[in-house]
Design a protein around this motif. Structure first.
Motif, PDB file in Angstrom:
ATOM      1  N   GLN A 268       0.953  -1.134   0.141  1.00 19.03           N
ATOM      2  CA  GLN A 268      -0.025  -0.035   0.126  1.00 19.03           C
ATOM      3  C   GLN A 268       0.877   1.450  -0.184  1.00 19.03           C
ATOM      4  N   MET A 269       0.986   2.164  -1.045  1.00 22.19           N
ATOM      5  CA  MET A 269       1.683   3.552  -1.057  1.00 22.19           C
ATOM      6  C   MET A 269       0.670   4.455  -1.054  1.00 22.19           C
ATOM      7  N   VAL A 270       1.320   5.429  -0.324  1.00 24.47           N
ATOM      8  CA  VAL A 270       0.647   6.398  -0.411  1.00 24.47           C
ATOM      9  C   VAL A 270       1.314   7.674  -1.574  1.00 24.47           C
ATOM     10  N   ALA A 271       0.553   8.713  -1.509  1.00 27.40           N
ATOM     11  CA  ALA A 271       1.402   9.641  -1.802  1.00 27.40           C
ATOM     12  C   ALA A 271       0.923  11.378  -1.281  1.00 27.40           C
ATOM     13  N   GLU A 272       1.652  12.543  -1.080  1.00 31.94           N
ATOM     14  CA  GLU A 272       1.228  13.512  -0.521  1.00 31.94           C
ATOM     15  C   GLU A 272       1.437  14.303  -1.535  1.00 31.94           C
ATOM     16  N   ARG A 273       2.831  14.136  -2.317  1.00 30.74           N
ATOM     17  CA  ARG A 273       2.674  15.158  -3.520  1.00 30.74           C
ATOM     18  C   ARG A 273       3.591  14.373  -4.613  1.00 30.74           C
ATOM     19  N   VAL A 274       3.274  14.944  -5.528  1.00 26.90           N
ATOM     20  CA  VAL A 274       3.426  14.494  -6.881  1.00 26.90           C
ATOM     21  C   VAL A 274       4.089  14.727  -7.802  1.00 26.90           C
ATOM     22  N   ALA A 275       5.301  14.466  -8.692  1.00 25.82           N
ATOM     23  CA  ALA A 275       6.593  14.380  -9.570  1.00 25.82           C
ATOM     24  C   ALA A 275       5.271  15.369 -10.653  1.00 25.82           C
ATOM     25  N   PRO A 276       6.292  17.007 -10.874  1.00 27.41           N
ATOM     26  CA  PRO A 276       6.298  18.234 -11.812  1.00 27.41           C
ATOM     27  C   PRO A 276       5.921  17.447 -12.737  1.00 27.41           C
TER      28      PRO A 276
ATOM     29  N   TYR B  73       1.868   6.790 -20.962  1.00 28.98           N
ATOM     30  CA  TYR B  73       1.011   6.300 -21.167  1.00 28.98           C
ATOM     31  C   TYR B  73       0.608   5.910 -19.504  1.00 28.98           C
ATOM     32  N   ALA B  74       1.311   4.914 -18.962  1.00 28.68           N
ATOM     33  CA  ALA B  74       0.857   4.397 -17.652  1.00 28.68           C
ATOM     34  C   ALA B  74       1.148   5.765 -16.961  1.00 28.68           C
ATOM     35  N   ALA B  75       2.209   5.758 -16.831  1.00 32.41           N
ATOM     36  CA  ALA B  75       2.635   6.895 -16.086  1.00 32.41           C
ATOM     37  C   ALA B  75       2.203   8.475 -16.382  1.00 32.41           C
ATOM     38  N   ARG B  76       2.079   8.924 -16.982  1.00 33.29           N
ATOM     39  CA  ARG B  76       1.760  10.403 -17.919  1.00 33.29           C
ATOM     40  C   ARG B  76       0.150  10.312 -16.604  1.00 33.29           C
ATOM     41  N   LEU B  77      -0.746   9.542 -17.301  1.00 33.69           N
ATOM     42  CA  LEU B  77      -2.085   9.649 -16.795  1.00 33.69           C
ATOM     43  C   LEU B  77      -2.214   8.772 -15.012  1.00 33.69           C
ATOM     44  N   LEU B  78      -1.094   8.397 -14.656  1.00 38.05           N
ATOM     45  CA  LEU B  78      -1.027   8.395 -13.866  1.00 38.05           C
ATOM     46  C   LEU B  78      -0.826   9.576 -12.425  1.00 38.05           C
TER      47      LEU B  78
ATOM     48  N   LYS C 269      -5.030  13.261   0.151  1.00 35.70           N
ATOM     49  CA  LYS C 269      -3.551  11.907   0.154  1.00 35.70           C
ATOM     50  C   LYS C 269      -4.151  11.257  -0.583  1.00 35.70           C
ATOM     51  N   VAL C 270      -3.145  11.483  -1.196  1.00 34.25           N
ATOM     52  CA  VAL C 270      -4.282   9.521  -2.306  1.00 34.25           C
ATOM     53  C   VAL C 270      -3.234   8.366  -2.024  1.00 34.25           C
ATOM     54  N   PHE C 271      -4.021   7.217  -2.247  1.00 34.85           N
ATOM     55  CA  PHE C 271      -2.868   5.754  -2.089  1.00 34.85           C
ATOM     56  C   PHE C 271      -3.331   4.840  -3.148  1.00 34.85           C
ATOM     57  N   LEU C 272      -2.914   3.719  -2.792  1.00 33.18           N
ATOM     58  CA  LEU C 272      -2.362   2.936  -3.921  1.00 33.18           C
ATOM     59  C   LEU C 272      -2.133   1.929  -3.799  1.00 33.18           C
ATOM     60  N   HIS C 273      -2.360   0.976  -4.085  1.00 32.93           N
ATOM     61  CA  HIS C 273      -1.976  -0.269  -4.411  1.00 32.93           C
ATOM     62  C   HIS C 273      -1.101  -1.261  -5.032  1.00 32.93           C
ATOM     63  N   SER C 274      -0.431  -2.072  -4.809  1.00 37.49           N
ATOM     64  CA  SER C 274       0.338  -3.380  -6.253  1.00 37.49           C
ATOM     65  C   SER C 274       1.304  -4.323  -5.478  1.00 37.49           C
TER      66      SER C 274
ATOM     67  N   LEU D 235       7.745   2.721 -11.061  1.00 40.25           N
ATOM     68  CA  LEU D 235       7.550   3.708 -11.676  1.00 40.25           C
ATOM     69  C   LEU D 235       6.777   4.240 -10.145  1.00 40.25           C
ATOM     70  N   TYR D 236       5.796   4.194  -9.616  1.00 42.49           N
ATOM     71  CA  TYR D 236       4.897   4.774  -8.348  1.00 42.49           C
ATOM     72  C   TYR D 236       5.884   6.163  -7.449  1.00 42.49           C
ATOM     73  N   GLU D 237       6.521   5.173  -7.026  1.00 40.84           N
ATOM     74  CA  GLU D 237       8.261   6.113  -6.570  1.00 40.84           C
ATOM     75  C   GLU D 237       8.823   6.991  -7.462  1.00 40.84           C
ATOM     76  N   SER D 238       8.407   6.662  -8.633  1.00 38.05           N
ATOM     77  CA  SER D 238       9.135   7.905  -8.923  1.00 38.05           C
ATOM     78  C   SER D 238       7.459   9.149  -9.341  1.00 38.05           C
ATOM     79  N   LEU D 239       6.726   9.182  -9.168  1.00 41.25           N
ATOM     80  CA  LEU D 239       5.388   9.663  -9.820  1.00 41.25           C
ATOM     81  C   LEU D 239       5.209  10.547  -7.723  1.00 41.25           C
ATOM     82  N   GLY D 240       6.438  10.171  -6.764  1.00 47.42           N
ATOM     83  CA  GLY D 240       5.922  10.199  -5.208  1.00 47.42           C
ATOM     84  C   GLY D 240       5.397   9.682  -4.366  1.00 47.42           C
ATOM     85  N   TYR D 241       5.402   8.275  -4.974  1.00 43.62           N
ATOM     86  CA  TYR D 241       4.582   7.270  -3.883  1.00 43.62           C
ATOM     87  C   TYR D 241       5.574   7.109  -3.078  1.00 43.62           C
ATOM     88  N   ARG D 242       4.872   6.166  -2.118  1.00 42.09           N
ATOM     89  CA  ARG D 242       5.788   5.659  -1.002  1.00 42.09           C
ATOM     90  C   ARG D 242       5.164   4.558  -0.414  1.00 42.09           C
ATOM     91  N   GLY D 243       5.685   4.146   0.345  1.00 37.23           N
ATOM     92  CA  GLY D 243       5.231   2.476   1.011  1.00 37.23           C
ATOM     93  C   GLY D 243       4.848   2.945   2.600  1.00 37.23           C
TER      94      GLY D 243
END
Length: 231
Positions: free
Chosen positions: A90-98, A178-183, A196-201, A211-219
């Protein structure tokens, strides 16, 4: 653990969702609860009691297969069997890549696109996706020559959080970003609301997690995704 006493709303995100802002999507039988099957298969119990587990077993027998997102794999309720159980991060993002420039348009998706969305999700298996899953939140996608080839959107909404989900790309159109830019866009849209945003992998999907970590998500935590079916 007692009924609805959670250290954090994401510890049991399904129960938090179906007893909170999306309770209108819930079907409840005693101490068990599940998402309406048109929208998803997610389910849980309101507490750890034997009565709650028995109610969950009855709900599975009545309405079919369910999926649990819990800290551990539960014992199967009476009258059910575990089809599969897999660890997920389970990963959470409080900020996102530009944002970055792309040479494709990201289009809003809705009811008119439902059949194509279901077909794409059925082909690519990003996670449980049903006839009305697209109505759980805003979705966006990419079309190539009129064909829907990629999408991402929103799903569960426990208090203070929205889940990014349904991220998938047609096999013939992968490797184009596509996946990175859409997410990234889905994540930014949710964060702009103050949530805040969360997702599961799946925990063994190192490519997706990277990929998720590169966008700002953290476990945040490891959870178990368990599928239960009737005996």
């Amino acid at each position: 653990m007692t009924a609805n006493v959670l250290a954090h709303v994401l510890d049991r995100p399904v129960v938090s969702t179906l007893t909170g802002r999306q309770k209108h999507l819930a079907v409840q039988r005693g101490g068990a609860i599940r998402m309406h099957p048109d929208f998803g298969l997610f389910a849980g119990t309101l507490d750890d009691s034997p009565e709650g587990l028995a109610d969950l077993g009855a709900l599975v027998r009545e309405m079919g297969t369910v999926g649990l997102v819990e800290p551990t794999t539960p014992s199967p309720p009476p009258g059910t069997r575990i089809v599969s159980s897999a660890p997920c991060l389970q990963m959470v993002a409080e900020r996102v890549a530009p944002a970055w420039d792309v040479d494709f348009d990201m289009l809003p998706l809705g009811d008119a696109d439902a059949a194509e969305m279901l077909a794409l999700a059925t082909l690519t298996k990003p996670g449980p996706f049903f006839s009305r899953t697209h109505q759980l939140g805003d979705f966006i996608g990419v079309r190539v020559d009129g064909q829907l080839v990629a999408m991402a959107g929103q799903r569960m909404r426990p208090d203070g959080y929205t889940e990014a989900s349904g991220v998938c790309v047609h096999p013939d159109h992968r490797g184009k970003g596509y996946a990175a830019r859409l997410l990234r866009e889905v994540t930014a849209t949710i964060l702009a609301t103050g949530e805040k945003v969360f997702l599961h992998s799946y925990a063994d999907n190192a490519t997706a997690i990277g990929l998720y970590e590169s966008l700002g998500y953290r476990g945040r935590a490891e959870v178990m995704f368990t599928i239960l079916a009737a005996d």
